[in-house]
Design an enzyme around this catalytic site. Structure first.
Site: not given
Ligand code: PLP
Length: 372
Positions: A35, A133, A162, A221, A265, A312-314
């Site tokens: 992601k 969530r 999660h 994950r 700046y 700065c920006m760049d």
């Molecule tokens: C982003 C996410 C993860 C990974 O989390 P990390 O802290 O980067 O390991 C796993 N499961 C879900 C549902 C997430 O949104």
């Protein structure tokens, strides 16, 4: 190639996955979250490399991110962590993206969409065990399963939860994680007792991979860990990983300045003695946060040089001192080079945030250069 670039070390990603594999054992599958453009590393290249290195699943947050992977030819299963809105469901089905299903309304919507398109879509059930969530309450899971299994167009492939504090060493937090895992196991047991097969069970993010061995189930994950950042710095040696992203720029201009002369700046920094100032073509628009002005030192040839004046920006400036061996056009490491260099974790600490925000924040203006 632009002077400012993010070098993506795919061999480090591979090594990190091997360390994760060593920790979790041979039987547990790995899902790599890609992601947010793989936390800024580039979703397609990271996705391909992760699958090659043995990951079974990839995961995205938006349908668009999933489509990008499919259009690049990736055929591996792709989990969708966040919920789409109804108008996105046709794409979920067409691109064979596996949604996490948290409630009966969503189950009906996705079931009907797949039915209408004549497809069979894999889905995973998401249980909320304490993250707060998305997910169904454990006590509602049987109702949800009834709806999902009533659609021949849905294939119930897995069940997930999660964890919200898996990366915390605090005693209460560790107990909370164990309570979440217990709720998950209880819900799964209830499903089995009713004759259901909950499929692939998964719960662990990076923190849980490092700290909670009973969280692994059938799949883990880990995102942050795969990208080379220990989720719990105190336990960095438990799963030793290396930063996959190296942010590099170059010294494009050098000049001698005299006491009292001001840099950048707001003229917030003035030379107190004669020194040499280098200018770098990287700024906050590239993802080097302006709040790091005056706080960070960058690395050239293994030695650190402080940023001076406002970013700065760049562009930004560093103080090279009078006798530095640095030459114009030399490469500069902002973070993630060798062990002597700063890391995104060091930057995030200076800012009171987490390394995710640093690598995700590297702007698309910065070309990604992949090295195998
Ligand atoms: C982003 C996410 C993860 C990974 O989390 P990390 O802290 O980067 O390991 C796993 N499961 C879900 C549902 C997430 O949104």
């Amino acid at each position: 190639m632009r002077a400012t670039r993010a070098i993506i070390h795919l061999e480090r990603l591979k090594a990190n996955l091997a360390e994760i594999r060593k920790k979790i054992g041979p039987k547990t599958a790995i899902c790599i979250p890609v992601k947010a453009d793989a936390y800024g590393h580039g979703a397609v290249r990271i996705g391909i490399a992760a699958i090659k290195a043995g990951a079974k699943f990839l995961a995205v947050a938006s349908v668009q991110e999933g489509i990008e992977l499919r259009e690049a030819g990736i055929v591996a299963p792709i989990l969708l962590f966040s919920l789409p809105i109804p108008e996105e469901l046709e794409d979920v089905v067409r691109y064979h993206i596996t949604p996490l299903v948290p409630d009966t309304e969503f189950a009906h919507l996705v079931g009907k969409t797949a039915e209408r398109l004549g497809e069979i879509l894999p889905v995973h059930i998401k249980i909320d065990t304490g993250m707060g969530r998305i997910g169904c309450r454990p006590e509602n899971i049987l109702d949800l399963v009834e709806v999902i299994t009533s659609y021949p167009s849905l294939h119930w492939e897995g069940t997930a939860t999660h964890l919200s504090v898996a990366d915390s060493l605090d005693t209460d937090d560790r107990a909370y994680t164990q309570k979440q895992l217990q709720r998950f196991s209880d819900a799964v047991d209830a499903l089995c007792q009713h004759g259901y097969k909950p499929g692939i069970l998964h719960a662990a993010n990076s923190g849980a991979v490092v700290l909670h061995e009973n969280s692994y189930f059938d799949m883990v994950r880990p995102g942050l860990l795969a990208y080379g950042y220990p989720p719990i710095p105190e336990l960095a040696k438990t799963v030793p990983v290396q930063p996959v992203m190296e942010l590099q720029t170059h010294v494009v201009f050098m000049k001698k300045v005299y006491p009292g002369e001001a840099i950048s700046y707001g003229r917030k920094w003035q030379a107190s003695q004669e020194t040499v100032i280098g200018t770098l073509p990287i700024g906050y628009a590239d993802g080097l946060p302006r709040r790091l002005s005056g706080k960070l030192s960058l690395s050239i040839g293994g030695r650190r040089y402080p940023l001076v004046g406002r970013i700065c920006m760049d562009q930004c400036m560093i103080d090279l001192g009078m006798d530095s061996p640095v030459r114009r056009w030399e490469p500069v490491t902002v973070f993630g080079g060798t062990e002597a260099d700063p890391t995104a974790a060091e930057l995030s600490e200076l800012l009171g945030t987490i390394p995710y925000e640093i690598t995700c924040g590297i702007n698309k203006r910065v070309p990604r250069v992949y090295v195998e």
